[in-house]
Design an enzyme around this catalytic site. Sequence first.
Site: not given
Length: 388
Positions: A95-97
């Site tokens: 789950n990306s930044q």
Amino acid sequence: MWEASPDGLASRLVESGALTTDWLPAFKAVPRELFVPDVMWPGRSEGVGQGQALDRREEPESWREAVYSDISLTTQWDDGRHVGKGKGTSPTCSNSQPSMVFSMLDALDVQPGCRVLEIGTGTGWNAALLSERVGSRNMTTVEVDPENARRARKSVRDAGYRPTMVVGDGADGWAESAPYDRVLVTASVTGIPAPVIRQSAAGAVIVAPYATTYGGGAVARLTVQRDGSALGPFIASAAFMRLRGHRTSRKHTGDYLGAKEWPADGDRSVTALSPEAVGDWLPMFVIGLLTSGVFPWAERYEDGSYTLWLRDAAVTSWATVDHVPNAPRFVVYQSGPRRLWDEVEAAYAWWESNGFPGYGRLGLTVDPDTGTHTPWLDGPDRPLRALG
């Protein structure tokens, strides 16, 4: 100190400029925690790598603090082959930044009624955010990993959205929902897939993390032209997991030396250019734009020195540069038909002579018919000339 909550994260992202007011309603409507599994590995706020696993069932407060921090969260290792709470070899889904998520969504410039294609569903957070913005009927997302796709489908539907969710290779796009007005790629690519460009309408915007063989990476924001090509600038640095079909394997240094020991048949010289000067993300990216099929690796020693290895993908040439802290000169060995360190020096000299241009002055033109990717400086009329 930022509060570990949706409002706290929103405030932080708004203050940094990553979350714009037009995306704030979607942020509030689509809580990040709905798209993070019970067990995940939080990234670091500085540098790279992952911390130890957090399990929501055992450490709910720490888990929630990580979710509402501006960090990436690894959710899968080794394409799902790794199980347990230890770390695997390679992270393969996250789950990306949040700051990167919303910066890329802002660059996508989504307008009401846009038909959107996402390549790389991952945990499903982007798909839900975009469904909130354009409506589920206008949203298509493609994920290559069946298990990731299954989990994302459940998360997205539990959040109340019904976009078209496809299990397949994102590099093929999804022709059934084309043409698209916006395309978001959530894994780094070494080339913009031709089918994706062809499935995009004239004027469509494609936002994708672009990586070179040498290293470094940047977000490309391309606009599809009437002639079918796509072109535009790089807008920011980026470090993403590779699209599975764009991964590369590396030969061992021993495969280049054969039966001989280093420095084998390498020609010795010295250089005043420190390996440190070419080791940061931006110069690596520039070198990658100017060279072809060259990649580095640092062999580090306990005293703080290291050997920078350069190798070519064709396994014909190699070079080493010995870095000793505070040394005025560095020993170089090169072997093979290509002088790889000479190419790196020439790329650095080009970068220096043009005023060390950053991402905003660099761009890319892609011809989907030939597969040609042409980087440029300050505009398509100033293409970069490959050095190798």
